[in-house]
Write an enzyme that holds these catalytic residues in place. Structure first.
Site, PDB file in Angstrom:
ATOM      1  N   ALA A 268       0.848  -1.194   0.000  1.00  0.00           N
ATOM      2  CA  ALA A 268       0.000   0.000   0.000  1.00  0.00           C
ATOM      3  C   ALA A 268       0.879   1.237   0.000  1.00  0.00           C
ATOM      4  CB  ALA A 268      -0.903   0.017   1.226  1.00  0.00           C
ATOM      5  N   MET A 269       0.244   2.408  -0.181  1.00  0.00           N
ATOM      6  CA  MET A 269       1.005   3.653  -0.301  1.00  0.00           C
ATOM      7  C   MET A 269       0.299   4.776   0.447  1.00  0.00           C
ATOM      8  SD  MET A 269       3.629   5.136  -1.401  1.00  0.00           S
ATOM      9  CE  MET A 269       3.923   6.845  -0.997  1.00  0.00           C
ATOM     10  N   GLU A 270       1.099   5.505   1.211  1.00  0.00           N
ATOM     11  CA  GLU A 270       0.577   6.484   2.172  1.00  0.00           C
ATOM     12  C   GLU A 270       0.305   7.870   1.604  1.00  0.00           C
ATOM     13  OE1 GLU A 270       3.796   5.211   2.182  1.00  0.00           O
ATOM     14  OE2 GLU A 270       5.245   6.779   2.690  1.00  0.00           O
ATOM     15  N   ASN A 271      -0.028   8.020   0.316  1.00  0.00           N
ATOM     16  CA  ASN A 271      -0.305   9.337  -0.271  1.00  0.00           C
ATOM     17  C   ASN A 271      -1.179  10.180   0.652  1.00  0.00           C
ATOM     18  OD1 ASN A 271       0.729   8.105  -2.788  1.00  0.00           O
ATOM     19  ND2 ASN A 271      -1.222   7.025  -2.714  1.00  0.00           N
ATOM     20  N   HIS A 303      -0.115   0.894   9.318  1.00  0.00           N
ATOM     21  CA  HIS A 303       1.177   1.364   8.803  1.00  0.00           C
ATOM     22  C   HIS A 303       0.988   2.611   7.933  1.00  0.00           C
ATOM     23  CE1 HIS A 303       5.349   0.718   7.253  1.00  0.00           C
ATOM     24  NE2 HIS A 303       4.846   1.315   6.183  1.00  0.00           N
ATOM     25  N   GLU A 304       0.104   2.528   6.966  1.00  0.00           N
ATOM     26  CA  GLU A 304      -0.075   3.665   6.045  1.00  0.00           C
ATOM     27  C   GLU A 304      -0.665   4.856   6.787  1.00  0.00           C
ATOM     28  OE1 GLU A 304       1.528   3.157   3.458  1.00  0.00           O
ATOM     29  OE2 GLU A 304       1.572   0.964   3.574  1.00  0.00           O
ATOM     30  N   HIS A 307       1.968   6.670   8.714  1.00  0.00           N
ATOM     31  CA  HIS A 307       2.853   7.485   7.872  1.00  0.00           C
ATOM     32  C   HIS A 307       2.398   8.946   7.814  1.00  0.00           C
ATOM     33  CE1 HIS A 307       5.997   5.073   6.130  1.00  0.00           C
ATOM     34  NE2 HIS A 307       5.216   4.252   5.458  1.00  0.00           N
ATOM     35  N   GLU A 326      10.311   4.476   7.075  1.00  0.00           N
ATOM     36  CA  GLU A 326       9.841   3.087   7.027  1.00  0.00           C
ATOM     37  C   GLU A 326      10.187   2.304   8.295  1.00  0.00           C
ATOM     38  OE1 GLU A 326       7.630   2.350   5.177  1.00  0.00           O
ATOM     39  OE2 GLU A 326       7.814   3.706   3.463  1.00  0.00           O
TER      40      GLU A 326
HETATM   41  N1  TRP Z   1       5.753   3.696   1.160  1.00  0.00           N
HETATM   42  C1  TRP Z   1       5.114   2.435   0.918  1.00  0.00           C
HETATM   43  C2  TRP Z   1       4.989   1.803   2.297  1.00  0.00           C
HETATM   44  O1  TRP Z   1       4.203   2.152   3.061  1.00  0.00           O
HETATM   45  C3  TRP Z   1       5.923   1.565   0.020  1.00  0.00           C
HETATM   46  C4  TRP Z   1       5.534   1.500  -1.407  1.00  0.00           C
HETATM   47  C5  TRP Z   1       4.306   1.382  -1.916  1.00  0.00           C
HETATM   48  C6  TRP Z   1       6.396   1.446  -2.531  1.00  0.00           C
HETATM   49  N2  TRP Z   1       4.361   1.243  -3.266  1.00  0.00           N
HETATM   50  C7  TRP Z   1       5.634   1.298  -3.662  1.00  0.00           C
HETATM   51  C8  TRP Z   1       7.764   1.505  -2.684  1.00  0.00           C
HETATM   52  C9  TRP Z   1       6.186   1.201  -4.937  1.00  0.00           C
HETATM   53  C10 TRP Z   1       8.325   1.417  -3.956  1.00  0.00           C
HETATM   54  C11 TRP Z   1       7.541   1.265  -5.074  1.00  0.00           C
HETATM   55  O2  TRP Z   1       5.774   1.032   2.733  1.00  0.00           O
HETATM   56 ZN    ZN Z   2       5.793   2.376   4.769  1.00  0.00          ZN
END
Ligand code: TRP
Ligand code: ZN
Length: 885
Positions: A268-271, A303-304, A307, A326
């Site tokens: 997942a990604m914390e945008n 986690h997200e 962030h 991280e």
């Molecule tokens: N920052 C994301 C996390 O919470 C990591 C992540 C999500 C990522 N998608 C990505 C890193 C694509 C590199 C490429 O850990």
């Molecule tokens: Zn992370």
């Protein structure tokens, strides 16, 4: 794809950016066969970067430049320079704006980085360096900007248009398209940008923050998944409350959104305000997701969310500092999971994972420090070292300062650096300043790679009533460094007397005895601690709770380990004593197998596990963990030269012996727990996880007996379970059994029932890919032809190929090299489609040094073949070239 040799980037070359971007105004026009991106960047010279007006070098990749304007002036092609990764302009003043329009192709973007399509929806992934595939920009985390984003798309196909921050307007156009504008009031680096457009439904809730603000919570999914969001929503609300209570951190926008997408490279990604998740890290309900999947969703949502402070409000200066966000955030989510579930079980699982996979990484060609000092492709550094070992490093700071001191440090860190892009040094400095301590030696954990060894020896002086422990630390050389300086290693210990009681600890020089468990700081290469007032020779309990990420050795004999399993007051160490006992027994059997002797199991292991199994007082999840033998991957990691075949044979032998000798106890606990499961509705909570964990591990042992009553019980559980945890275990047990007819039926009925649920089909693939029965590669190859498989979806690749190469060691390491050849073919194919996934799937081949000469040669030959296969992505190039160096 590269046109020149990828080059190494060094931390020591860091320079502040020449220009800053105060405001970023983006307009996206989404079409089926292209997308137009218009950007207006309000810029100025960075006062911290020196005098003059150097050229402005913007990052950009795979962009078709349509127009570029500097303030009001439309530039012609001799006003700027362009190559395949930069656009260079020549500003004439300190303040100016740059307007660009570019055309991009999300509809053909299989790398899943930048703007891409997952099914029918548009989404983005910008971390680490994906934003440069969207527009020309200063794509680095120390350039922070205020973003306004307008998305324009066909109303009918894309009714939902999202970006970061708050919605500030939307409306229809007269051509069947509509627009929405979002404004993010917080300054952020481009890697936290996000955009989503699709036909999505959402589950809504709200959260009242500690200061009484109301936050709207929304989880967006494709319509068929709307019934699988409640667990993630509950997890989100728990996370928000926990971060307020434990870290004093409050959420800062009026809305928090999560979007689930099927095609995603990571978890997942914390945008900012708009987290984008792999659907596997959001969707969970009893019928389709296992207990482990429920716990993973809870942990990743947390986690997200965490962030938002550790990553977004305070971000990284450069990507070498990745562990700043991280490592710290993993430490935070681990604390959360420990509080929501069983803290000891969480710790056991995390340590088992670290020791198996991070230790292997630390011993391989890609070994790097928690803060690496160079890289070719940053995507390759989202590693177990940066995440998991990084979390251990933060955890050691917590151990050294205590909970209160740590909280003072984190408060100071957030207050001092809010809105800034900072370094790991800044984090440690805040911890030091808030507590008046000096962590200069401790900081070696950030710069020295490799897993330290800590050899411990004891001596007892009966006449002086003193007991001494001597610690000798060393660290193996890694590709980056030969000589390592001593670390600060916090070792939590206790001493047990002959009855198993804990002794109050008093070191020489101390006035009185204190606690029975304490932390010794080992700071020298060799160091002795002497305890006084010790009436008889005690048994030490060392590295309690795994207080440092080291390989500790102490010459325990098996009776002592059994004693610790019974009496240690530290739950983690009771488990670890059992693991050490199992390792000793397994290594003995491995040696017997290698010498061609008959395998003879030390009966003490059976005795020890029988007593665990019979202990009704013990947390059932602990019983399940203690019954789990060290995995083949871990046994590989701790071998000098791993004998794949001997490891597998020895471990299977022990499993069968345990199944036979503990049959009655296992059967009784299985039946008791299954009876409760049958009469209880599924609950995703700790006590229920524990019951099912023991029930399921018991079943997997019992089936080794091949008894008809066990087969009947397995089929009953498979057919009538109301949840995936029980159903999938029953399926796995059948798949690994010799009951061919039952197996085939179960696999077919499962696939028929769940064919429309890709996440469940992933589990169906994994169970088969992981089966150690002969013919593994043929099964995997056949499954790749299954209509539910596609190489373009990372979850499918991980479920089938990842599970085969990472978990099915006996089949993957087939002596003829067929597993290696298969993986290399796949990496070559993936390299062109999705470099990040290609490079990750490559990991098992990089471990070649662990194996016998014949396998080494076969593995290296495949790495060579990949290297020579043509245009390599920077991702694959880096891993292959370092592995062969
Ligand atoms: N920052 C994301 C996390 O919470 C990591 C992540 C999500 C990522 N998608 C990505 C890193 C694509 C590199 C490429 O850990
Ligand atoms: Zn992370």
């Amino acid at each position: 794809m590269r046109t020149e040799q990828p080059k190494m980037i060094y931390l020591k070359d860091y320079q502040a950016p020449d220009y800053l971007i105060d405001e970023t105004h983006l307009t996206f026009e989404l079409f089926e066969d292209h997308t137009l991106v218009h950007a207006q960047l309000v810029m100025r010279r960075n006062p911290a970067a020196g005098a003059g007006l150097p050229p402005l070098v913007l990052d950009g990749q795979l962009l078709e430049l349509l127009s570029v304007q500097l303030d009001d002036r439309v530039l012609s092609s001799n006003d700027y320079q362009i190559d395949d990764s930069h656009l260079t302009l020549h500003p004439g003043s300190e303040h100016f704006s740059v307007d660009t329009s570019v055309k991009i192709h999300p509809e053909t973007n299989t790398a899943l980085e930048g703007l891409y399509k997952s099914g029918s929806m548009f989404c983005t992934q910008c971390e680490a360096e994906g934003f440069r595939k969207i527009t020309y920009y200063l794509d680095r985390p120390d350039v922070m900007s205020k973003f306004t984003t307008t998305v324009i798309a066909e109303q009918h196909r894309y009714p939902v248009l999202l970006s970061n921050g708050n919605p500030v307007g939307n409306g229809p156009q007269d051509d069947g398209r509509h627009w929405a504008t979002w404004e993010d009031p917080f300054m952020k680096p481009a890697y936290l940008f996000a955009l989503v457009a699709g036909d999505l439904w959402c589950v809504e809730d709200s959260f009242a923050t500690m200061s009484g603000r109301n936050v709207a919570l929304r989880i967006y999914v494709e319509p068929e998944n709307i019934d699988k969001c409640q667990h993630a929503m509950n997890s989100l609300k728990k996370s928000m409350r926990w971060d307020e209570e434990v870290y004093g951190r409050e959420y800062d926008l009026d809305i928090f959104m999560i979007v689930a997408v099927n095609d995603f490279n990571m978890g997942a990604m914390e945008n900012k305000g708009l987290n984008i998740f792999n659907s596997s890290a959001v969707l969970a309900r009893a019928e389709t997701a296992t207990d482990a999947a429920h716990q993973r969703v809870e942990a990743i949502v947390a986690h997200e969310y965490f962030h938002n402070w550790s990553g977004n409000r305070v971000t990284c200066r450069d990507w070498f500092q990745l562990s700043l966000k991280e490592g710290f955030t993993v430490f935070r989510d681990a604390g959360f999971s420990a509080d929501m579930n069983s803290a000891t079980v969480k710790r056991i699982q995390d340590v088992a994972y670290l020791r198996t996979h991070q230790f292997a990484e630390d011993a391989g060609p890609m070994a790097h420090a928690v803060r690496p000092d160079s890289f070719i492709e940053i995507s390759n550094f989202y590693t177990l070292t940066v995440y998991e070992k990084g979390s251990e490093v933060v955890g050691m700071i917590h151990t050294l300062l205590g909970a209160e001191g740590f909280r003072k440090g984190s408060d100071l860190y957030f207050q001092r650096h809010d809105g800034q892009a900072v370094t790991c040094d800044d984090f440690v400095k805040a911890m030091e300043d808030a507590n008046g301590v000096d962590f200069s030696q401790f900081k070696r954990w950030y710069s020295q790679a490799g897993t330290p060894r800590l050899a411990v020896s004891e001596s007892y002086d009966a006449s002086a009533r003193t007991y001494s422990l001597t610690f000798r630390q060393s660290c193996p050389q890694t590709p980056d460094k030969q000589e390592k300086l001593p670390f600060v290693i916090p070792v939590e210990i206790g001493l047990l007397d002959a009855q198993g009681a804990e002794i109050a600890l008093q070191l020489t020089g101390e006035v009185a005895a204190g606690a029975t468990s304490r932390v010794l700081s080992v700071t020298e290469a060799e160091q002795t601690f002497t305890f006084v007032g010790i009436a008889a020779k005690p048994l030490p309990s060392l590295l309690r709770g795994f207080s440092a990420p080291v390989k500790l050795s102490f010459p325990y004999d098996r009776d002592q380990l059994m004693f610790l399993m019974q009496h240690d007051s530290d739950g983690f160490n009771r488990w670890d004593a059992g693991q050490q006992l199992s390792v000793q027994v397994l290594q003995e059997l491995i040696a017997q197998h290698q010498k061609g002797e008959t395998l003879v199991l030390d009966p003490r292991l059976v005795t020890a596990l029988r007593s665990v199994l019979g202990n009704e007082q013990l947390d059932q999840a602990m019983v399940a963990e203690m019954l789990s033998l060290p995995g083949e991957a871990y046994l590989t990691e701790i071998s000098e030269v791993a004998d794949v075949e001997a490891i597998h044979t020895a471990r299977e032998f022990v499993r069968r012996q345990l199944a036979e000798q503990l049959f009655d106890g296992l059967w009784q606990r299985y039946q008791a727990n299954r009876a409760v499961s049958k009469t209880t509705v599924y609950v995703a909570e700790n006590e229920h996880f524990a019951r099912r964990a023991l029930q399921n591990i018991a079943l997997s042992y019992l089936m080794l007996s091949g008894k008809p009553e066990v087969l009947a019980a397995t089929l009953e559980q498979f057919e009538s379970a109301d949840n995936m945890t029980e159903r999938l275990t029953a399926l796995a047990v059948l798949v690994n059994s010799p009951f061919e007819a039952e197996k085939a039926l179960a696999l077919a009925s499962f696939a028929e029932h769940f064919k429309d649920n890709p996440l469940v089909m992933d589990q169906w693939f994994s169970v088969q890919a992981g089966s150690p029965l002969p013919g593994g590669l043929q099964r995997v190859k056949a499954l790749m032809e299954h209509p539910a498989f596609t190489i373009k979806n990372p979850n499918k690749v991980r479920a089938l190929i990842g599970a085969f190469a990472g978990q099915n060691l006996i089949n993957f390491h087939a002596a003829d090299g067929s597993g290696y050849r298969f993986l290399a073919d796949l990496v070559i194919q993936l390299n062109a489609l999705n470099p990040q996934i290609a490079s990750r799937q490559l990991a098992p081949l990089t471990r070649w040094r662990k194996y016998d000469d014949a396998r080494q040669a076969l593995m290296k030959a495949e790495l060579e073949r990949i290297r020579g296969s043509g245009e390599l992505s920077a991702d694959v190039y880096e891993v292959v070239s370092k592995s062969l160096a």
